[in-house]
Design an enzyme around this catalytic site. Structure first.
Site, PDB file in Angstrom:
ATOM      1  CG  ASP A 246      -1.865   1.120   1.298  1.00 14.25           C
ATOM      2  OD1 ASP A 246      -2.803   1.107   0.485  1.00 14.25           O
ATOM      3  OD2 ASP A 246      -1.694   2.039   2.131  1.00 14.25           O
ATOM      4  CD  GLU A 300      -2.066   2.424  -3.623  1.00 14.65           C
ATOM      5  OE1 GLU A 300      -3.127   3.009  -3.882  1.00 14.65           O
ATOM      6  OE2 GLU A 300      -1.505   2.549  -2.521  1.00 14.65           O
TER       7      GLU A 300
HETATM    8  C1  NOJ Z   1      -4.352   3.151  -0.848  1.00 15.06           C
HETATM    9  C2  NOJ Z   1      -5.526   2.248  -0.597  1.00 15.06           C
HETATM   10  O1  NOJ Z   1      -5.884   1.603  -1.782  1.00 15.06           O
HETATM   11  C3  NOJ Z   1      -6.622   3.128  -0.032  1.00 15.06           C
HETATM   12  O2  NOJ Z   1      -7.836   2.429   0.053  1.00 15.06           O
HETATM   13  C4  NOJ Z   1      -6.179   3.641   1.305  1.00 15.06           C
HETATM   14  O3  NOJ Z   1      -7.159   4.509   1.810  1.00 15.06           O
HETATM   15  C5  NOJ Z   1      -4.847   4.386   1.199  1.00 15.06           C
HETATM   16  N1  NOJ Z   1      -3.883   3.685   0.410  1.00 15.06           N
HETATM   17  C6  NOJ Z   1      -4.237   4.618   2.564  1.00 15.06           C
HETATM   18  O4  NOJ Z   1      -3.792   3.419   3.136  1.00 15.06           O
END
Ligand code: NOJ
Ligand code: CA
Length: 594
Positions: A246, A300
């Site tokens: 993440d 991500e």
């Molecule tokens: C990316 C995640 O996909 C999202 O859902 C989340 O709110 C943020 N990162 C913070 O962790």
């Protein structure tokens, strides 16, 4: 109508990469069509189909209206039949759910609302038996404010070693009432929150790039690095095949926490894409590589610079990263084509596979976005209230699915995409939980509209999401028109979105050409046409007029009804060319061009 528009005259004589016939072993190592030679670890992630399960909204096993692991276990067969190779689970750990689980209080335990660690282990094993790998979500940029480390930091007070794991700083101004800097939060509001000292006086501030319930970790601290490597091992030891990372570009901060310069040099932004990150991911890769059977790291990474993006995919770093560049393109042939070219060009030098993503739990459902007048992407759903022609959006989403699934690399499917679900834009205000909504003062509808519990069966809510009529209502209300979009209803109709996805994934698994080389074919500007391998052709019509499909080809799948040999607007087709008859055919308009 445009006649003979494709003018396809390319010679499709390229070497083909052969894939083994699919098989799902009953036990032991995961064995699928991606694992070619038994006993030898395959590079399975290079063309895997990965299905994203947002646990809270997938299926509810115990009737409390919240999705859980029992629900997922009961629906594994559905995912196997759909033809997915892996499941990525959004965070399932103990969490106060201030941000849907991306605020983790304990990385080694499952939130009781979802089940138990033992049940997660069972789920991983059951999926494995069906030939499905498991990917878990690791959230390294921040923890929950309820995490023991943060609670200890608050209790220990200013200057303590406990606080050094986070970003505590005194405020500016004579009474410390001004934030330490003026960074922006990703979730509206300010990225700093002031603490209160044990004696009740105002204390230091702490940094949170997301909500105050998600304090950022200090990745310069050795405990933070050691802890996360241990968490990786914890889940790898339980049999997961990979981790999704993440906010992967945000972990490292400039310790001086300076203001953000206008044009920071590459790698020098105070909180994004800093050069020091690569060292962290090299050590994570070493952890993954210490397992003999190919555990993977998926990033991500929201980065506009493609070369910087690709650096994370060097052979000793991450295996793949989400292709948001492709996801955010409007429904426009030139934009999509440029994005595909950019993607392939960026990945080639590092020999990493591209990924193809149409949506996830953070963005507007494609059916709704593609049906709007302006199909460009808005993060998140800034065009709330904008009308959408859902039928048009669904036609385009079907075509987009055939496009994404035909491109070289791995494919991500967000739950409900295969049913053609639309964004739910009229959720009752009291149900909305997304902090983006609340922190915007209610102006941003937030992301819950794409997180509404899946419809499985029946004609009225909860559409089989929960076990029976005594169950609590789903945590977000499902629209009544989803009666036509349940798994049950769509399973009866081969022309449904689900029917299309099932056929599409079956062909993708079995057609050796889909593992073959990619090449654009000549086409009009509003049309995308490309070949894979020797004989596979994908054609997507984003123009306003029908296009004639090439002669000498057989149709294997289309996103819309084809009348005669005309592919309507907002549709895509998968074709197979007949083998060239004689060597002299090369260079001639082999497929019925003008
Ligand atoms: C990316 C995640 O996909 C999202 O859902 C989340 O709110 C943020 N990162 C913070 O962790
Ligand atoms: Ca439940």
């Amino acid at each position: 109508m445009t006649d003979g528009v494709l003018g396809i005259n390319a010679t499709l004589a390229r070497p083909t990469t052969l894939e083994a016939v699919p098989s799902r072993s009953a036990q032991g190592e995961v064995s699928s069509h991606l694992d070619r030679a038994p006993g030898r670890p395959s590079e399975w992630w290079r063309r895997a189909v990965i299905y994203q399960v947002y646990v809270r909204s997938f299926a509810d096993g115990n009737g409390d209206g919240i999705g859980d692991l029992a629900g997922v276990r009961s629906r594994l067969r559905y995912l196997a039949d759909l033809g997915v190779d892996a499941i990525w689970f959004t965070p399932w750990y103990v969490s106060p759910l201030a941000d849907g689980g991306y605020d983790v209080a304990d990385y080694r335990a499952i939130d009781p609302a979802f089940g138990s660690l033992e049940e997660a282990e069972r789920l991983i094993a059951e999926a494995h038996q069906l030939g499905i790998r498991t990917i878990v979500d690791i959230v390294p940029n921040h923890v929950s404010d309820q995490h023991p480390w943060f609670q200890a930091a608050l209790a220990a007070g200013p200057g303590s070693p406990e606080r050094a794991r986070f970003w505590f700083r005194p405020g500016k101004g004579p009474d410390g009432s001004e934030m330490p800097n003026h960074w922006t939060s990703n979730f509206w509001g300010e990225p700093w929150t002031r603490t209160t000292n044990p004696d009740g006086t105002p204390g230091d501030w702490y940094l949170h790039l997301f909500t105050p319930e998600q304090p950022d970790l200090n990745w310069g601290h050795p405990d933070v690095r050691a802890e996360h490597e241990d968490v990786l091992r914890f889940w790898f030891d339980r049999g997961v095949a990979g981790v999704r990372i993440d906010s992967a570009a945000l972990l490292v901060k400039d310790p001086a926490l300076p203001e953000i310069p206008e044009n920071p040099a590459p790698g020098q932004h105070p909180n994004t894409d800093r050069d020091e990150l690569h060292d962290i991911y090299r050590s994570w890769r070493a952890v993954a590589d210490s397992y003999p059977d190919r555990r993977i790291l998926v990033g991500e990474l929201w980065l506009p610079d493609h070369e910087r993006f690709a650096k994370y995919l060097r052979p000793d770093e991450l295996h793949t990263a989400f292709n948001f560049d492709f996801m955010v393109q409007p429904w426009n042939a030139a934009s999509l084509r440029e994005s595909i070219d950019r993607t392939l060009a960026a990945h080639a030098p590092v020999n990493a596979p591209a990924t193809w993503v149409l949506s996830n739990h953070d963005v507007t459902r494609p059916v709704t976005r593609y049906g709007q007048e302006d199909t460009s992407f808005a993060f998140v759903n800034k065009r709330a209230g904008t009308p959408s022609d859902l039928e048009k959006g669904r036609r385009r989403a079907r075509a987009a699915a055939l496009l994404a699934a035909a491109l070289p690399g791995s494919l991500y499917i967000y739950q409900g995409e295969e049913l053609g679900l639309d964004e739910v834009t009229d959720l009752p205000a009291h149900q909305i939980q997304d902090p983006m909504h609340h922190r915007s003062g209610g102006t941003d509808p937030g992301r819950d509209g794409c997180r509404v519990p899946l419809p499985w069966s029946g004609t009225c809510p909860p559409f089989g999401f929960s076990p029976d009529s005594t169950s609590a209502e789903p945590w977000l209300s499902q629209p009544r028109h989803w009666a036509n979009l349940t798994v049950e209803a769509e399973s009866r109709d081969p022309g449904s979105m689900l029917g299309l996805y099932r056929q599409m994934l079956a062909i993708r698994r079995e057609d050796p050409d889909l593992g073959g080389e990619f090449a654009w074919l000549p086409s009009d500007p509003g049309v995308l046409a490309f070949a894979r391998g020797d004989r596979f052709i994908c054609i997507v019509n984003l123009s306003a007029a029908p296009v004639r499909l090439p002669a000498g080809c057989s149709l294997s799948l289309a996103s819309a009804a084809i009348s005669g040999d005309l592919l309507p607007p907002d549709a895509a087709a998968w074709l197979h060319s007949e083998p060239a008859q004689t060597p002299g055919d090369a260079g001639r308009p082999a497929y019925g061009g003008k």
